[in-house]
Scaffold this motif. Structure first.
Motif, PDB file in Angstrom:
ATOM      1  N   ASP A   1     -30.625 -19.777  -5.791  1.00  0.00           N
ATOM      2  CA  ASP A   1     -30.835 -21.227  -5.810  1.00  0.00           C
ATOM      3  C   ASP A   1     -32.173 -21.514  -6.478  1.00  0.00           C
ATOM      4  O   ASP A   1     -33.236 -21.294  -5.900  1.00  0.00           O
ATOM      5  CB  ASP A   1     -30.819 -21.783  -4.384  1.00  0.00           C
ATOM      6  N   LEU A   2     -32.126 -22.008  -7.692  1.00  0.00           N
ATOM      7  CA  LEU A   2     -33.334 -22.238  -8.489  1.00  0.00           C
ATOM      8  C   LEU A   2     -33.782 -23.697  -8.475  1.00  0.00           C
ATOM      9  O   LEU A   2     -34.725 -24.060  -9.190  1.00  0.00           O
ATOM     10  CB  LEU A   2     -33.099 -21.795  -9.936  1.00  0.00           C
ATOM     11  N   THR A   3     -33.137 -24.520  -7.649  1.00  0.00           N
ATOM     12  CA  THR A   3     -33.437 -25.949  -7.657  1.00  0.00           C
ATOM     13  C   THR A   3     -34.914 -26.231  -7.401  1.00  0.00           C
ATOM     14  O   THR A   3     -35.524 -27.082  -8.063  1.00  0.00           O
ATOM     15  CB  THR A   3     -32.582 -26.683  -6.603  1.00  0.00           C
ATOM     16  N   SER A   4     -35.508 -25.514  -6.449  1.00  0.00           N
ATOM     17  CA  SER A   4     -36.914 -25.752  -6.100  1.00  0.00           C
ATOM     18  C   SER A   4     -37.875 -25.328  -7.214  1.00  0.00           C
ATOM     19  O   SER A   4     -39.051 -25.696  -7.201  1.00  0.00           O
ATOM     20  CB  SER A   4     -37.275 -25.002  -4.807  1.00  0.00           C
ATOM     21  N   ALA A   5     -37.381 -24.553  -8.172  1.00  0.00           N
ATOM     22  CA  ALA A   5     -38.233 -24.086  -9.267  1.00  0.00           C
ATOM     23  C   ALA A   5     -38.260 -25.048 -10.447  1.00  0.00           C
ATOM     24  O   ALA A   5     -39.008 -24.841 -11.406  1.00  0.00           O
ATOM     25  CB  ALA A   5     -37.760 -22.711  -9.741  1.00  0.00           C
ATOM     26  N   ILE A   6     -37.458 -26.115 -10.372  1.00  0.00           N
ATOM     27  CA  ILE A   6     -37.393 -27.081 -11.475  1.00  0.00           C
ATOM     28  C   ILE A   6     -38.247 -28.296 -11.144  1.00  0.00           C
ATOM     29  O   ILE A   6     -38.012 -28.996 -10.158  1.00  0.00           O
ATOM     30  CB  ILE A   6     -35.944 -27.509 -11.749  1.00  0.00           C
ATOM     31  N   ASN A   7     -39.252 -28.563 -11.956  1.00  0.00           N
ATOM     32  CA  ASN A   7     -40.118 -29.726 -11.787  1.00  0.00           C
ATOM     33  C   ASN A   7     -39.366 -31.017 -12.071  1.00  0.00           C
ATOM     34  O   ASN A   7     -38.299 -31.013 -12.699  1.00  0.00           O
ATOM     35  CB  ASN A   7     -41.317 -29.644 -12.745  1.00  0.00           C
ATOM     36  N   SER A   8     -39.938 -32.131 -11.656  1.00  0.00           N
ATOM     37  CA  SER A   8     -39.327 -33.430 -11.911  1.00  0.00           C
ATOM     38  C   SER A   8     -39.261 -33.751 -13.403  1.00  0.00           C
ATOM     39  O   SER A   8     -38.444 -34.566 -13.838  1.00  0.00           O
ATOM     40  CB  SER A   8     -40.104 -34.536 -11.183  1.00  0.00           C
ATOM     41  N   ASP A   9     -40.133 -33.081 -14.195  1.00  0.00           N
ATOM     42  CA  ASP A   9     -40.108 -33.304 -15.647  1.00  0.00           C
ATOM     43  C   ASP A   9     -39.139 -32.370 -16.369  1.00  0.00           C
ATOM     44  O   ASP A   9     -39.063 -32.358 -17.596  1.00  0.00           O
ATOM     45  CB  ASP A   9     -41.506 -33.174 -16.246  1.00  0.00           C
ATOM     46  N   GLY A  10     -38.392 -31.568 -15.583  1.00  0.00           N
ATOM     47  CA  GLY A  10     -37.391 -30.694 -16.169  1.00  0.00           C
ATOM     48  C   GLY A  10     -37.894 -29.344 -16.624  1.00  0.00           C
ATOM     49  O   GLY A  10     -37.156 -28.575 -17.241  1.00  0.00           O
TER      50      GLY A  10
ATOM     51  N   GLY B   1     -32.073 -31.003 -16.318  1.00  0.00           N
ATOM     52  CA  GLY B   1     -31.793 -32.012 -15.300  1.00  0.00           C
ATOM     53  C   GLY B   1     -31.552 -33.393 -15.879  1.00  0.00           C
ATOM     54  O   GLY B   1     -32.240 -33.818 -16.806  1.00  0.00           O
ATOM     55  N   SER B   2     -30.570 -34.104 -15.330  1.00  0.00           N
ATOM     56  CA  SER B   2     -30.133 -35.388 -15.877  1.00  0.00           C
ATOM     57  C   SER B   2     -31.242 -36.429 -15.942  1.00  0.00           C
ATOM     58  O   SER B   2     -31.440 -37.097 -16.960  1.00  0.00           O
ATOM     59  CB  SER B   2     -28.974 -35.942 -15.047  1.00  0.00           C
ATOM     60  N   GLN B   3     -31.968 -36.610 -14.847  1.00  0.00           N
ATOM     61  CA  GLN B   3     -32.995 -37.651 -14.803  1.00  0.00           C
ATOM     62  C   GLN B   3     -34.114 -37.354 -15.791  1.00  0.00           C
ATOM     63  O   GLN B   3     -34.600 -38.259 -16.485  1.00  0.00           O
ATOM     64  CB  GLN B   3     -33.541 -37.795 -13.385  1.00  0.00           C
TER      65      GLN B   3
ATOM     66  N   GLU C   1     -27.379 -31.140 -17.905  1.00  0.00           N
ATOM     67  CA  GLU C   1     -27.904 -32.089 -18.892  1.00  0.00           C
ATOM     68  C   GLU C   1     -26.823 -32.830 -19.677  1.00  0.00           C
ATOM     69  O   GLU C   1     -27.106 -33.844 -20.321  1.00  0.00           O
ATOM     70  CB  GLU C   1     -28.792 -31.383 -19.931  1.00  0.00           C
ATOM     71  N   GLY C   2     -25.601 -32.328 -19.660  1.00  0.00           N
ATOM     72  CA  GLY C   2     -24.567 -32.798 -20.574  1.00  0.00           C
ATOM     73  C   GLY C   2     -24.283 -34.283 -20.514  1.00  0.00           C
ATOM     74  O   GLY C   2     -24.273 -34.969 -21.536  1.00  0.00           O
ATOM     75  N   PHE C   3     -24.044 -34.802 -19.319  1.00  0.00           N
ATOM     76  CA  PHE C   3     -23.638 -36.203 -19.196  1.00  0.00           C
ATOM     77  C   PHE C   3     -24.735 -37.140 -19.682  1.00  0.00           C
ATOM     78  O   PHE C   3     -24.468 -38.085 -20.439  1.00  0.00           O
ATOM     79  CB  PHE C   3     -23.269 -36.539 -17.751  1.00  0.00           C
ATOM     80  N   ALA C   4     -25.968 -36.910 -19.255  1.00  0.00           N
ATOM     81  CA  ALA C   4     -27.076 -37.791 -19.639  1.00  0.00           C
ATOM     82  C   ALA C   4     -27.280 -37.794 -21.153  1.00  0.00           C
ATOM     83  O   ALA C   4     -27.560 -38.837 -21.752  1.00  0.00           O
ATOM     84  CB  ALA C   4     -28.358 -37.359 -18.935  1.00  0.00           C
ATOM     85  N   THR C   5     -27.124 -36.639 -21.773  1.00  0.00           N
ATOM     86  CA  THR C   5     -27.291 -36.539 -23.224  1.00  0.00           C
ATOM     87  C   THR C   5     -26.174 -37.274 -23.954  1.00  0.00           C
ATOM     88  O   THR C   5     -26.413 -38.036 -24.896  1.00  0.00           O
ATOM     89  CB  THR C   5     -27.317 -35.068 -23.664  1.00  0.00           C
TER      90      THR C   5
ATOM     91  N   SER D   1     -24.302 -31.646 -12.923  1.00  0.00           N
ATOM     92  CA  SER D   1     -24.824 -31.653 -11.553  1.00  0.00           C
ATOM     93  C   SER D   1     -26.319 -31.942 -11.559  1.00  0.00           C
ATOM     94  O   SER D   1     -27.028 -31.586 -12.499  1.00  0.00           O
ATOM     95  CB  SER D   1     -24.560 -30.289 -10.896  1.00  0.00           C
ATOM     96  N   ASP D   2     -26.793 -32.569 -10.490  1.00  0.00           N
ATOM     97  CA  ASP D   2     -28.226 -32.867 -10.364  1.00  0.00           C
ATOM     98  C   ASP D   2     -29.029 -31.643  -9.938  1.00  0.00           C
ATOM     99  O   ASP D   2     -30.261 -31.665  -9.973  1.00  0.00           O
ATOM    100  CB  ASP D   2     -28.454 -33.981  -9.333  1.00  0.00           C
ATOM    101  N   ARG D   3     -28.352 -30.618  -9.510  1.00  0.00           N
ATOM    102  CA  ARG D   3     -29.057 -29.422  -9.045  1.00  0.00           C
ATOM    103  C   ARG D   3     -28.283 -28.176  -9.452  1.00  0.00           C
ATOM    104  O   ARG D   3     -27.144 -28.259  -9.925  1.00  0.00           O
ATOM    105  CB  ARG D   3     -29.230 -29.455  -7.525  1.00  0.00           C
ATOM    106  N   VAL D   4     -28.911 -27.039  -9.266  1.00  0.00           N
ATOM    107  CA  VAL D   4     -28.266 -25.777  -9.610  1.00  0.00           C
ATOM    108  C   VAL D   4     -27.118 -25.512  -8.632  1.00  0.00           C
ATOM    109  O   VAL D   4     -27.290 -25.554  -7.420  1.00  0.00           O
ATOM    110  CB  VAL D   4     -29.276 -24.610  -9.538  1.00  0.00           C
ATOM    111  N   VAL D   5     -25.932 -25.258  -9.154  1.00  0.00           N
ATOM    112  CA  VAL D   5     -24.771 -24.916  -8.326  1.00  0.00           C
ATOM    113  C   VAL D   5     -24.770 -23.399  -8.188  1.00  0.00           C
ATOM    114  O   VAL D   5     -24.438 -22.682  -9.128  1.00  0.00           O
ATOM    115  CB  VAL D   5     -23.459 -25.415  -8.969  1.00  0.00           C
TER     116      VAL D   5
END
Length: 220
Positions: A166-175, A31-33, A135-139, A110-114
C-alpha cells in the motif's frame, strides 16, 4: 504528431527512452486531484486544439486475463459514477497499428493505490473495468473539455491475483513520491514489494518498447 502525457518519474523516463526523435512529452503528477490542479495551472502552455494527446503509463490489472507486460488501449475510463470516452477515431488508428499487440479495455481511475487482490476483484465487479490507474480520468476530462482528441495506451505492471504494498501514504498531495514512506511501505511487505518491483520493471520495459514502435514508424 500527438503530445504524449505520462506520469512523472520512471514512466516518463521509459517513454523518453523509447523516442528517437524530438517529441513533446508532458510529465504529470500521480493522482487525479494533483493531475487536475497541474493541468489547470499549465493550461496556457498546453493549449493546442490542433494537437492530439496520447496518454501513456502503467496500470494495474483487475482481471485474470490481463497479465504483467500486457499492452492495453482504453476505449473509456470511469471514475466513481462518471464516464469519459476516448476519441474513437484516434483509438481506432492506434488499434490498427498495434493489432495483436494490444487489447481494448475499460479503465478505472482510483484516488488511491489499489493494493489487495480482494479489492481488485471487488472493483472489477462493481465497475466492470479491466484495469486501474490513478490519472486517466482526470487527464481525459481536462483535454476533452478543451476539444482535444485523446487516446490512452498503458502497460500492465501488476496482476489481479496478488497483493502489492500500500503506497498511498507515500504519495504527496502534489502527486510526488516521498522516498522514506515509500521505503517503509516496501520493507513492511517484502514479498509484495519484490513482486511490485519485478512487475514495474517489466511494465516499464514494455512501455519503452511500445513507445518506440508507435513513434519510430510515425504510426501516430
Amino acid at each position: 504528431m500527438p503530445i504524449i502525457v505520462v506520469p512523472q518519474g520512471a514512466e516518463y523516463k521509459a517513454v523518453c527512452r523509447g523516442l528517437t526523435s524530438k517529441q513533446s512529452v508532458i510529465p504529470i503528477p500521480v493522482g487525479s486531484q494533483a493531475v487536475s490542479r497541474y493541468l489547470e495551472a499549465c493550461q496556457d502552455k498546453l493549449w493546442n486544439p490542433q494537437a492530439k494527446v496520447l496518454v501513456m503509463g502503467l496500470c494495474g490489472s483487475l482481471r485474470d486475463r490481463f497479465q504483467v507486460g500486457d499492452i492495453v488501449l482504453y476505449s473509456e475510463c470511469v471514475y466513481q459514477t462518471k464516464v469519459q470516452q476516448c476519441d474513437r477515431s484516434f483509438t481506432a488508428q492506434l488499434y490498427a497499428h498495434l493489432q495483436d499487440k494490444v487489447c481494448l479495455v475499460k479503465g478505472l481511475t482510483s484516488d488511491r493505490v489499489v493494493c489487495s487482490a480482494k479489492e481488485k476483484l471487488h472493483l472489477s465487479e462493481i465497475s466492470k473495468a479491466d484495469v486501474v490507474d490513478m490519472e486517466g480520468f482526470a487527464t481525459l476530462e481536462f483535454f476533452q473539455q478543451a476539444g482535444v482528441e485523446v487516446a490512452m495506451v498503458r502497460v500492465v505492471s501488476d496482476d489481479s491475483r496478488h497483493d502489492i504494498p500500500d503506497l498511498t501514504s507515500a504519495i504527496n498531495s502534489d502527486g510526488s513520491l516521498q522516498p522514506l514512506p515509500l521505503a517503509i511501505s516496501m520493507i513492511r511487505q517484502p514479498i509484495a514489494a519484490t513482486r511490485l518491483i519485478k512487475g514495474s520493471l517489466r511494465g516499464l520495459k514494455v512501455l519503452e518498447e511500445v513507445t518506440a514502435f508507435l513513434f519510430a514508424k510515425q504510426n501516430v
